[in-house]
Every structure is written in structure tokens, then in C-alpha cells.
Design an enzyme around this catalytic site. Sequence first.
Site, short mmCIF file in Angstrom:
data_model
loop_
_atom_site.label_atom_id
_atom_site.label_comp_id
_atom_site.label_asym_id
_atom_site.label_seq_id
_atom_site.Cartn_x
_atom_site.Cartn_y
_atom_site.Cartn_z
N ASP A 140 -5.55 -8.61 1.34
CA ASP A 140 -5.64 -7.36 2.10
C ASP A 140 -4.27 -6.68 2.05
OD1 ASP A 140 -6.09 -5.31 3.82
OD2 ASP A 140 -6.83 -6.52 5.48
N CYS A 192 -5.25 0.96 -1.28
CA CYS A 192 -5.88 -0.34 -1.05
C CYS A 192 -7.01 -0.58 -2.04
CB CYS A 192 -6.38 -0.45 0.38
SG CYS A 192 -7.48 0.90 0.87
N HIS A 227 -11.36 1.38 3.99
CA HIS A 227 -10.34 0.44 3.54
C HIS A 227 -10.99 -0.56 2.60
CE1 HIS A 227 -6.72 -1.89 3.56
NE2 HIS A 227 -7.29 -2.94 4.14
N ASN A 279 0.85 -1.20 0.00
CA ASN A 279 0.00 0.00 0.00
C ASN A 279 0.88 1.24 0.00
OD1 ASN A 279 -1.83 2.10 0.62
ND2 ASN A 279 -3.17 0.67 1.68
#
Length: 1116
Positions: free
Chosen positions: A469, A205, A452, A200
Site C-alpha cells: 500500500d 497509487c 485508492h 506516492n
Amino acid sequence: MTMMTPPPLEQEDDEMLVPRSELIEGPQPMEVAQAETPTMAENQPVEDLSTTRFTWMIENFSRLTAKKLYSDVFTVGGYKWRILIFPKGNNVDHLSMYLDVADSTTLPYGWSRNAQFSLAVRNQIQSEFTIRKDTQHQFNSRESDWGFTSFMPLGDLYDPSRGFLVNDTCVIGAEVVIRRVLDQWNYDSKKETGYVGLKNQGATCYMNSLLQTLYHIPYFRKAVYHMPTTENDIPSTSIPLALQSLFYKLQYSASSVSTKELTKSFGWDTYDSFMQHDVQELNRVLCEKLEDKMKGTVVEGSIQQLFEGHHMNFIECINVDYKSSRKESFYDLQLDVKGCKDVYASFDKYVEVERLEGDNKYHAEQYGLQDAKKGVLFIDFPPVLQLHLKRFEYDFMRDTMVKINDRYEFPLQLDLDRYNGKYLSPDANHTVRNLYTLHSVLVHSGGVHGGHYYAFIRPTLSDQWYKFDDERVTKEDVKRALEEQYGGEEELPQRNPGFNNTPFKFTKYSNAYMLVYIRETDKDKIICNVDEKDIAEHLRIRLKKEQEEKERKKKEKAEAHLYTIIKVARDEDLVQQTGKDIYFDLVDHDKVRSFRIQKQLPFSYFKDEVAKEFGVPVQYQRFWLWAKRQNHTYRPNRPLYPQEEAQSAQQLREVSNKAHNAELKLFLEVELGPDLHPIAPPEKTKEDILLFFKFYDPEKEDLRYVGRLFVKAFGKPLDILSKLNQMADFPPNEEIELYEEIKFEPNVMCELINKKLSFRACQLEDGDIICYQKTPTQEIEEKCRYPDVPSFLEYVHNRQVVHFRSLERPKEEDFTLELSKLFTYDDVVERVARHINLEDPSKIRLTPHNCYSQQPKPQQIKYRGVEHLLDMLIHYNQTSDILYYEVLDIPLPELQCLKTLKVAFHHAMKDEALIHNIRLPKSSTVADVINNLKTKVELSHPDAELRLLEVFYHKIYKIFPLTERIESINDQYWTLRAEEIPEEEKNLGPDDRLIHVYHFMKDPNQNQMQVINFGEPFFLVIHDGETLAEIKLRIQKKLQILDEEFSKWKFALLSLGRPEYIEDSEIIAGRFQQRRDVYGAWEQYLGLEHSDTTPKRAYTSNQNRHTYEKPVKIYN
């Protein structure tokens, strides 16, 4: 003061916490019981959960002057937390409130913790109106605080009638629930799952989740690999090559992959990488860009083949034979979430037939206005179906964007042929089976202005799901990927069963935002094999070299403890760098030759390596140690002793380097004979001093290194003048001046050397630097900017290239100027004015740059408000090289003596409000504002009197006295409104009353309990004995509302925000106190309840500021 409080009651909330640089929308109610025991926090862990309630009482709240305030620290689950508030708002007109990790600066690298929490501001009069917001968040070093920037409007908080401030005390509460998380420090995604994540860059994201989804569609990946690129392409400027490189690394790398090359190829800067955008928008822009780049190549049309479907829009008249249809393509579908329980309900709504009748009849060619049916049917669906769920909608009642967190289900298999193909048009190919299987679920966790993104993907359509993630990839089950992403609410188990404990119920802000389905009949083609033969050879070679270099560096890092790095500076380095890369000291050690030597090897091994590298025989090498002096200069200090050269590299490094780092820095002294070949160095005695010499040419403004000499301590500079002239190619008798370069931090010190004194008397020692030049003549002093060495070094030390941008175009560079950090304010604006051909420099106003947001600071630089250019460029501990400028219509000193007010003038006879900028001396009064305004506006009659009002959130808070000075008036958050005073108000009878009249409606998101004011508030005179029916007639005439619309309005008396509806026959005057002043919005008011259909005026925007995202742009 901290107190224990019972848990909050269940409530709805369609909002979510965001990092404190973002904005979020309005409040929600909660019931909180009376506080009890002071100075405690209650911890009651259950299984893997740990819960704490914390209360913070803040006294003298309205008199707080600090921009931000922290609560005491409290502990939950062994972690330290605190509440952070901005009492006057974090650059918004709302209270800003966050949960903060109290010890984030001292935690080890890679820390992470998960928390579900609620924050509340208690209503101390009516507890059911307590405002609470709750969510969950994964805290880490990048996001160590998380909360609402717009928790509640400041107008509500500071309004005494609202009940949030009692005795000027505000009560804030928090409930925090800690969930245990996996150890991320030792987690290896590749080892555990076979896949790697994406790093990131700050707020990317959303892009990472989309890229992972596209990468795991193998047909798409194969198409990207087959886009033509060459070995001469540069990834940072070529989107196809950058995407190929990224996909290759995702396929073969062992650790998480950076996206910086890709975002550079988009033409993005650092600021873009820290700006969160919409996944759907990025998806469309990226696919359009790739589609364009694929044209004329072997993969042309691949994007369409994967994602393109078609639907038919039709209109069919009911009473005549007329039908119109239009075929359109789509790459994704937007499905409603609000009011739909699942995907099928959304498709039902999508194809729902709308009837056009009444005032909405359809105008058919040749037939005129006709009743008709309007709808959409699908001609064909694509192999890969992308469904974007409309989680974000505009709420017209609240005039803001909100996130829909309602429960919304989606199936593992989606059958779009159901109900005998009700979604398909008659022209559709019904032989194609539109049965889809779920491939990926993109999740948004957060609120409308921040949050997010991550993705659940099953790359091979097996039963195994994976969560992508950012850097971390984990295996997940189908429940986590589907059911837990439906949204809705979740209830945590009670901590003490049997006790009267209200369960902690919270809205799930993590929910599906985008779904990707793959058609069953196409999955073998889509989920195809992609191997190295699909990757261009030049790409494989390039990326393998990158990987080898990465592995080499990784190995070096792992073995660093076994090696010593020896950096060797030579005369050649000094010649090459002086006057180009450096001006002070002698060399930049990062740009000299480095040798990596095993620590246990003798120093003689290193000398052999030097002989091979530089061609200098071992017996002719003499090495000097460098030393950092107390004045922060770095100079050769002494030669190595023979016994030191007999040691190992490790021992020598320890002797020379007190910092104990892995580097040893040396200067290699090489003497050359007449044939320019190395010879043995001269013997060095205590009387010999090694000096280094730089020569300065003031006409060329050029400083260069010319060599070094050994001199005798008791010798004099006069003895070496002819040698120095020879080094500078001057005649032997040229008059020259010598200066010692002593230091350059924090200030330059360069002093003239007395040539008649001895070197020792001049306090010269080994490693010192002498700069010399021709003795300046009067002509040189007049002609040259920097006629001598000290002035030139002073210039170089303070030289600063500044990039100027127009404040109107803050992202575009306008021009650059080379200035000095010591330039005064006047020097800087004079140079700017000269560059833009402006005669009066005082009309230039400068604004500094915020290094963190990459935007102009909100405060401009006042006239002569800083001493030097350097003061303009420093932002906390960073120095910027950007300034913004604007050209004023009057000189800045004059402007600073004036106060500028934005006043909205409401015409007595016309339904319009015009903004006027009133600029007057700060000592002026409200009367002066009104007199100035009269010269600019159209009055209903020449003798009309004006008044100035303070309006905030559609309520009148104040009528300004004519004598009040304007210096104290703030128009940043409040609207200043000017209007004519009606004649009836000037002639009030003894029994007349002047009352506030406001428009309102009930907030649908607050169970109809709270009211929302809107529109323009006004005053109204009511007479003794006058009924509501009579007053309504006057209000209708004043507002010019049509009978049909006005008949729908309701009328109520409101006190403390509660409406009490009144009948037409009621006499109104007795319900209001007989007061002549109208200061304060907490008085009773007459409320007009109706829907808000009025157009929003531009000037009201400062009452409801919102930050909107920049559109996604890919520039290359």
C-alpha cells in the site's frame, strides 16, 4: 444545530466517496427516524470500534451565500470530525458533501486514521427517500477530507416538492465508525516484511500497485534488467534505465522508493502525477512500450512469452456448411463481474455461444443471411494470466459510469481445464495443464471517479501474503487477500444486543479489480532467482554511488547536532555571482564553499582548513560576521574579535546567530600585495568603513562587482573617484555618479550620493554597497532602456518572464515574453498583441493559471480588471509564471457589456435542436433574445411566435416573461429552450387546461420507487371531457412514434414523484387544477413511461457533467 438520530436502514449503493476534487454519480435511499434530543452526539464504543451519529440542521439553506460550509466539530474515538458541504456544488451541479478531519492542520507529521462512515440528506416528507451514501477511508495529511463531490442533484435538493428542504431547512446526518490502525510512524516495512514500498507522488497509487505486481514476477524483472542500457543514459529520459533503477532499489533499498525518475522518463509532468488513471490502461501502455524497447535486444519477445495467449473467434452457420474463424492474441482478459458470482461464471459467460437469428442473422458468403452460432474459445493461455475484472460499467438507464461492488469470488487455484476443457478450442494443445495459482490481487477502494489502489501479493507463491500500500508493506493472511476483497456487503456487530438497534450495514467499496495467476507448470521458470549478476555493472555502480550518497547524507543528518556548518563568502564569489545569479545584496550563501566543523573544535582548526582550501595563510585571514538588517538586506557587519577567534566553532555560532540554526556565515577578507599574493589585512579603526562597489554599464545593461575599499568616515566620495575609475578601467578624470543600494524588498530603494558630503554625512557604514556608472549623457538617456542604476535595479526587481499559452491548448506553451511585474493591464495585452501581430489589443482576453490544478482558472481577467501584471500571476500565496490568452471577435470592453446566452431552438416541424449563441447588451430583455433568434432560425411560418423556457433535468421550470432582463438569466446549469407557441395554446377555451408532459422511467437502482425523467418535456392542451385515449392519439402524432413502440408506453399522473397510472377511458382534465400559468416544475404532470432510446443531444451535456480521465500516455 446538532441532533441525535437513529441509525439508517440497510440499502444498496453502487457508489463510493472520493476526495473532494473528484466527481461521483447519483443518490441512494435510506430511512431515518424522527430526530430527538438536540445539540448532542452519541458515542458507543465496542471493542476496537467507536461510533457516533451526528445531525446538522441548516436553516435558510436556499439563501446561503458561502461557497462552502462546515458543521460543528464532533468527536469519535477521541478524534475530531466535521462535515463539509458546498451548498451550490463544488464546481458541479450537485450538492458536494465530505467528512473532514477537523484538526488536520495541527496533527503531527505522519498521522493516519481509518473511518467507516455514512453521509445523508434527510427527506423530511417521505423518509424512505432519504439519500445516504457510505464508505470507508484511510484519512491522512494528503487526504484529510473524503466525500461525494456529486452527492445529489441540486435540482432535486432545491425542488420544494422533493422534501429535502422544508421551511428552507436542510437536515444532514452522519454516522462515523472508527477502527484502530497500526502505528505507521514507527513502522519499518523492510524490517517487518523484507520488502519496501513505493512513494506516492500525489495520485500514483494505481501505478505503484501495478509496478509492485510486475516487480514480483521475477522473470519480468530479470528481462527488464537485461535490457541494454549504458552509463551515459539518463534515467529521467530512458524508460529501461529508470525501470531498472526502480527495480534495483526495490530489491536492495532499506526504505520506500521514489517513482519520480520513472514518471519523468514517461514524459509526465507534475499534473500527470496528480491525475489518477486506470491500472489496466497503464499496464497495456507500459507493456507495449517495453515490448517496443526490447526489440532487437537479447530479451526481445519476453513480454509475449509471459503474458500472451490466443483465442479463436468463430461463427458457424446452423443450416448450411459454413464456418468462419479468426485467431487473436491477448495480453489480459476482461471478465464480467455483473451477474457473475465468481471467476468460473465469468469464463462461462466469456465462451457462451450467441445465436444469430431473426433480425440478427449472419450474412455468409455465397449463402446470404443464415442462422448461426457465434462464440470464443481459447487456443492457449499464457504462463502469467492477467484478469481484469469489469468493476466499472456504463449504466445506460442513468447515462453514467458506475462501479460494480457486487460480491465476486476468485479461487486460490484456478483450473481452466475443468469440464473437459470447455473453454478450449479443438485446436488447443490439451497436453498443457492449465492449472493456475493466484499470485497477486490488485484492489480498488473507491468509486467510479476516484479512490485508492493497493495490492496483495505473495512473491514466492508461499502461504504468506503481503499488502503493498504505497510506502507501507505489511504481512497479511489469505482471508484478507481473498475473501475480504470479494466485495459485497459487510455488517458491523450491534452495539447493544437486546435493544432494537438496526445493524450498521455498508457496501464494501474495497474489492479486487485485477488478478494475476501463474501457471503451475511454469512457476519454477517464472518465480526464478534474480541476483546481482543479472544487473549490468554500470547500473550497479551508479546505484551503489547513489546509495552511498544517500547514506552519507543520512549520516550527516543524524550527526548534524555534532557539527557546525560554516559558509565562507569571498571576493571571488561576489565577482562570479553579481549580475548573473544575483543583482541585489552581495552573495547567495547557498552557492559558496561550506565547511563542516565539529562544534567542540577551536576556531583555529577551521582557519587551518581554510588555508588548505584557499591557499590563504592563517595570519592573513580576517573574517567578518554577516548581519540581517531591519530592511531585510544581508551585509558584512563587523570583523571577528581576537577573543572570539579563540572560542570553539559552537560558541562562535551562538554569539553570531540568534536563530540558533546550525550555520555560521562569514566573509573572508583577503588583502593582496603588488605581486597578488596575500598580505596582512590593514588595521581597522572606528573611523574605517568597509564599502563594496558594483559598476553599471547602461549600454550593455550589465551590473558587476568590482571590489571593496576602506574609506575614512570623514572622508568624501570625491576622494576615491580616481580609485573607482581605475577599478572600472576608466581614465582617472571620468565623470561618474554614485548611488547607494539601500534595499530591494518590498520595493527598490537606490539613492544618489552627494559626492561632496562626508561618508558619515551620507550615513554610510560597514557593509554598505555603492553602485556607480558614467554620468549619463543625453544620448545615453535617449538610447538606453535603463540609463541609470535606479531604473536598472527597478527593472531587475520587477522583471518577470511569462509563459503564454493559448486557452484552446492549455497544456502547450505558445511563447514567452519578458515583462515587468509593474506593467499595467494595457501594457500586457499590448505586448501580447504585438507578439501575435494583432492590431487591436482590446481583442485579447487573458485567463490566470491555477497553481494547484495546473489548469486555467474558470474566471477570465476582465478588461482592466487588475492593475498590474503581478495581480494576474498571484494565486493565493503562490506566484505563477503562466497566462492563457484568446483572441476575441470583438473588443473585450464591448463583450463585457454584452450577455451571451446559449439557446437551444426546437423546430416545430423537424426533430432537431440547434444551439445558438445569442449575444446582446445586458440591459436587453427576453423579447430582444426572441427577436434576435428569429433572424437566425427557420420558422414554420413568418408570423410564428416564440417563447423562451428554462429546462432543468428534463422538466420545464419556467416560461420567461418577455419583459425579463437577460442579465439575471443563468444558463450555466439550466438549459434555455426556445420554441414556437402552438396555435392551440393561443386560443385556450375557458375549460381547457395547459399541462406539463414529461418522459420518465423507474430507477432500477431504487427498487422501482423513484422515477427518472429524460428526453424533452413539453406542454399539451387538454380539453374538457377528453379521455386519455384521445390524448394519446394526439401525443403519438406530435411525437411521431410508431404503433408498435407506442403500444408499450404507459401513462400516469405524477405528483411528488409518485406515478398513478390511468386508463384509456379516464377523463383527464378534472385531474389537473385549472391554472393559466405554468411556472414551477412541482405541479402535477402527465408522465409517459417508456425506455430511453433517444440519442443524447450535445446541448444537454451541461445537465450531467462528468469528468473523464485523460488517457494514459507514455511519451518517450
